[in-house]
Scaffold this active site. Structure first.
Site, PDB file in Angstrom:
ATOM      1  N   ASP A  29       0.854  -1.198   0.000  1.00 42.57           N
ATOM      2  CA  ASP A  29       0.000   0.000   0.000  1.00 42.57           C
ATOM      3  C   ASP A  29       0.879   1.234   0.000  1.00 42.57           C
ATOM      4  O   ASP A  29       1.573   1.512   0.978  1.00 42.57           O
ATOM      5  CB  ASP A  29      -0.889  -0.063   1.256  1.00 42.57           C
ATOM      6  CG  ASP A  29      -1.669   1.228   1.474  1.00 42.57           C
ATOM      7  OD1 ASP A  29      -1.932   1.937   0.482  1.00 42.57           O
ATOM      8  OD2 ASP A  29      -2.032   1.489   2.640  1.00 42.57           O
ATOM      9  N   ASP A  33      -3.890   4.067   2.569  1.00 40.31           N
ATOM     10  CA  ASP A  33      -5.315   3.874   2.865  1.00 40.31           C
ATOM     11  C   ASP A  33      -5.620   2.458   3.358  1.00 40.31           C
ATOM     12  O   ASP A  33      -6.778   2.089   3.535  1.00 40.31           O
ATOM     13  CB  ASP A  33      -6.186   4.219   1.642  1.00 40.31           C
ATOM     14  CG  ASP A  33      -5.947   3.277   0.467  1.00 40.31           C
ATOM     15  OD1 ASP A  33      -5.017   2.440   0.544  1.00 40.31           O
ATOM     16  OD2 ASP A  33      -6.687   3.373  -0.532  1.00 40.31           O
ATOM     17  N   ASP A  37      -1.952  -1.054  -3.773  1.00 38.53           N
ATOM     18  CA  ASP A  37      -2.217  -0.265  -4.979  1.00 38.53           C
ATOM     19  C   ASP A  37      -1.075  -0.436  -5.984  1.00 38.53           C
ATOM     20  O   ASP A  37      -0.059  -1.073  -5.678  1.00 38.53           O
ATOM     21  CB  ASP A  37      -2.425   1.220  -4.615  1.00 38.53           C
ATOM     22  CG  ASP A  37      -1.433   1.691  -3.556  1.00 38.53           C
ATOM     23  OD1 ASP A  37      -0.233   1.403  -3.727  1.00 38.53           O
ATOM     24  OD2 ASP A  37      -1.849   2.325  -2.555  1.00 38.53           O
ATOM     25  N   ASP A 210      -9.985 -15.157 -16.680  1.00 40.31           N
ATOM     26  CA  ASP A 210     -10.842 -15.600 -15.582  1.00 40.31           C
ATOM     27  C   ASP A 210     -11.993 -16.460 -16.119  1.00 40.31           C
ATOM     28  O   ASP A 210     -12.617 -16.102 -17.121  1.00 40.31           O
ATOM     29  CB  ASP A 210     -11.407 -14.345 -14.892  1.00 40.31           C
ATOM     30  CG  ASP A 210     -12.131 -14.651 -13.605  1.00 40.31           C
ATOM     31  OD1 ASP A 210     -11.498 -15.211 -12.696  1.00 40.31           O
ATOM     32  OD2 ASP A 210     -13.335 -14.336 -13.498  1.00 40.31           O
ATOM     33  N   GLU A 274      -7.679 -19.739 -16.754  1.00 39.64           N
ATOM     34  CA  GLU A 274      -8.187 -20.347 -15.534  1.00 39.64           C
ATOM     35  C   GLU A 274      -9.387 -21.161 -15.994  1.00 39.64           C
ATOM     36  O   GLU A 274     -10.465 -20.622 -16.226  1.00 39.64           O
ATOM     37  CB  GLU A 274      -8.625 -19.288 -14.515  1.00 39.64           C
ATOM     38  CG  GLU A 274      -9.041 -19.903 -13.197  1.00 39.64           C
ATOM     39  CD  GLU A 274     -10.396 -19.457 -12.654  1.00 39.64           C
ATOM     40  OE1 GLU A 274     -10.753 -19.869 -11.556  1.00 39.64           O
ATOM     41  OE2 GLU A 274     -11.125 -18.707 -13.327  1.00 39.64           O
TER      42      GLU A 274
HETATM   43  C1  NOJ Z   1     -12.037 -16.878 -10.466  1.00 36.31           C
HETATM   44  C2  NOJ Z   1     -11.282 -15.890  -9.634  1.00 36.31           C
HETATM   45  O1  NOJ Z   1     -10.000 -16.400  -9.390  1.00 36.31           O
HETATM   46  C3  NOJ Z   1     -12.083 -15.679  -8.376  1.00 36.31           C
HETATM   47  O2  NOJ Z   1     -11.365 -14.943  -7.418  1.00 36.31           O
HETATM   48  C4  NOJ Z   1     -13.372 -15.012  -8.741  1.00 36.31           C
HETATM   49  O3  NOJ Z   1     -14.186 -14.924  -7.597  1.00 36.31           O
HETATM   50  C5  NOJ Z   1     -14.124 -15.801  -9.815  1.00 36.31           C
HETATM   51  N1  NOJ Z   1     -13.263 -16.275 -10.861  1.00 36.31           N
HETATM   52  C6  NOJ Z   1     -15.206 -14.971 -10.437  1.00 36.31           C
HETATM   53  O4  NOJ Z   1     -14.667 -13.978 -11.259  1.00 36.31           O
HETATM   54 MG    MG Z   2      -3.498   2.169  -1.063  1.00 39.35          MG
END
Ligand code: NOJ
Ligand code: MG
Length: 549
Positions: A29, A33, A37, A210, A274
């Site tokens: 960070d 905050d 980041d 994802d 993934e």
């Molecule tokens: C897989 C991601 O790694 C996970 O963190 C997320 O909650 C789900 N896909 C939905 O996007």
């Molecule tokens: Mg920050």
């Protein structure tokens, strides 16, 4: 087994890369905050270069209401103010490249945030409108449409459908704040191709995709039906059976359209999926010269602590790599799974095994994905107060992924252990007092620490398996070993007279003699009186010997 003689090409960097996953909100960070980041990432790049990784994968930092830690994206082309600005991103990637580190960003194409302008437009438009057609809106079942359109369940618990005021329902495989897109809609496809170009133009070296297996749903959205054993949730079939909302053949068309875009940029831009599929064979279909470069091999993460379990996973992965012509990936932890120190038994036992597993993973051919903090041997934080937990799955299932997302300890004696600047606010999740001894500063220079083990392993991996900048991943040769022990040699195409690495892991109950494997290089446990001729249980060692290839 002989080594491949294919010449290595710089654009194949990903084939043997060690990629470090940065969960941005928990890494460092800069502005105080209490939330990590991009400026924080930038400030720690020298740490990552010195650790010896090749690339970073940054979890989503896009504009988002943060219902699911940023996996609910409201604007795919901007940085959320919590994480900084596009200027911060540009500064970070410029510095990373100058240090020789590549940058992979996360792309979330299965769903948007409900705060995305498209979803806002869908809600204010009528059923059947073009605006609704970018998502999956349907009428309900039952006399008044009061029942969800089908029996699909959200991965985060409960039905995968939410009803809107005019009576229609929309699909969300995750949180209701993450409506699923309709990937049969040409505008959706065009939009994401443009988003890829946006980040490629800013210099990213790759994408982590994802839910890469989820974008296409079976035509007609059929029920899952009674294939789910009583008392189980549909998500438990993941990786074992085909669900109508995952791994549909048509999803591959999307990647066949994406690949030429990646290939049109110089320098080897890559994508890693993934993806979850029924079998390793179906997972392998995501990978190839006309689709994606890699898919995460979660079987390695799921392997139980036994030689048979790891041997099977490694053999399967190596066989699949040979078929698809691309090396596999190795993963022990990520931001969705309990940290492996804890999975392997927690405490001293879990840590011993985690250290041994690291040497196993880093000796295998292919690329490795490290999750931030594993190099510190961090355990899962199991006792976070419920009111601090932020994972949306927690309220629906009682399960939460917050315990692997606690901000990293960097230095100092008091929380948040250097995560933020002096005088900054408390971290968004508190680190336990035991993490004082696990901080980067506390471990640096201590040869017995997990951090120094990773540093040494990454350096030796580079020296012994990547001669002359080779990116070819080389081959595994299994060596004779006692029951409960894994032993293999690993080398890359190299000039005659070079050496190969031998890795021996003792997953059995007794110490084993390892005097014959070569010259000792590295040991996962602090040296004892018998080191290096005896390998204690739950430990691993590396040796070097002349290459046999
Ligand atoms: C897989 C991601 O790694 C996970 O963190 C997320 O909650 C789900 N896909 C939905 O996007
Ligand atoms: Mg920050």
């Amino acid at each position: 087994m002989s080594f491949s003689s294919a010449p290595s090409r710089p654009e194949d960097w990903w084939k043997s890369a060690v990629v470090y996953q940065v969960y941005v909100r928990s890494f460092a960070d800069d502005d105080g905050d209490g939330i990590g980041d991009l400026a924080g990432v930038r400030s720690r790049l020298p740490y990552l270069r010195d650790l010896g990784v090749d690339a970073l994968w940054l979890t989503p930092f896009y504009r988002s209401p943060m219902v699911d830690g940023g996996y609910d994206v409201a604007d795919y082309r901007d940085v959320d103010p919590t994480f900084g600005t596009l200027t911060d991103f540009d500064a970070m990637i410029t510095d990373a490249h100058a240090l020789g580190l590549r940058i992979i960003v996360d792309i979330v194409p299965n769903h948007t945030s409900d705060a995305h302008p498209w979803f806002g437009a869908a809600l204010t438009s009528s059923p059947g409108s073009a605006e609704r057609d970018r998502y999956l809106f349907r009428d309900g079942r039952g006399a008044d449409g009061e029942l969800p359109p089908n029996d699909w369940e959200s991965i985060f618990g409960g039905p995968a459908w939410t009803r809107v005021p005019d009576g229609q329902w929309y699909l969300h495989l995750f949180d209701p704040a993450q409506p699923d897109l309709n990937w049969r809609h040409p505008e959706v496809r065009a939009e994401f191709e443009d988003v890829l170009r946006f980040w490629l133009d800013r210099g990213v070296d790759g994408f982590r995709i994802d839910v890469a297996h989820g974008m296409i749903k079976a035509n007609g959205l059929p029920d899952v039906g009674d294939s789910v054993p009583a008392g189980q949730r549909q998500v438990e079939l993941l990786g074992r059976a085909r669900l109508p909302y995952f791994d549909q053949d048509e999803v591959h068309e999307i990647y066949r359209a994406w690949r030429p875009i990646l290939d049109s940029y110089p320098g080897g831009r890559m994508a890693v999926a993934e993806a979850w599929a029924e079998t390793p064979q179906r997972l392998a279909r995501y990978v190839g010269p006309d689709e994606l470069h890699q898919a995460f091999n979660f079987d390695f993460l799921d392997a139980t602590w036994s030689a048979d379990s790891f041997r099977k996973v490694v053999d399967t992965a190596l066989a699949e790599s040979a078929i698809v012509g691309a090396p596999t990936t190795w993963v022990l932890s990520n931001h969705d799974k309990q940290r492996h120190v804890t999975r392997y038994g927690d405490g001293a036992l879990g840590l011993r095994r985690a250290r041994a597993a690291a040497l196993l993973m880093l000796a295998l051919p292919g690329s490795v994905y490290l999750y931030q903090g594993e190099e510190l041997g961090l355990p899962e934080v199991l006792d976070l107060p419920d009111e601090l937990r932020q994972d949306p799955a927690f309220r629906r299932t009682g399960e939460s992924r917050d315990g692997c997302r606690v901000p990293l300890p960097w230095s100092g004696d008091v929380p948040p252990y250097g995560f933020g600047p002096a005088g900054g606010g408390p971290a968004w999740l508190p680190a336990p007092p035991t993490w004082r001894a696990l901080s980067v500063a506390a471990q640096t220079g201590n040869p017995d620490s997990t951090l120094e083990l990773y540093r040494a392993a990454l350096r030796l991996r580079r020296e012994h398996t990547a001669p002359a900048g080779s990116t070819e991943p080389g081959q595994v040769t299994w060596l004779e070993s006692e029951p409960g022990v894994l032993a293999f040699g690993f080398g890359r195409p190299a000039a005659a007279g070079s050496t190969e690495l031998v890795c021996v892991v003792n997953l059995g109950a007794e110490p084993v003699a390892v005097g014959n494997y070569g010259t000792p290089l590295l040991h996962s446990q602090p040296a004892g009186p018998d080191t290096p001729t005896t390998l204690p249980t739950d430990s691993a060692a590396w040796f070097t010997r002349p290459a046999t290839g």
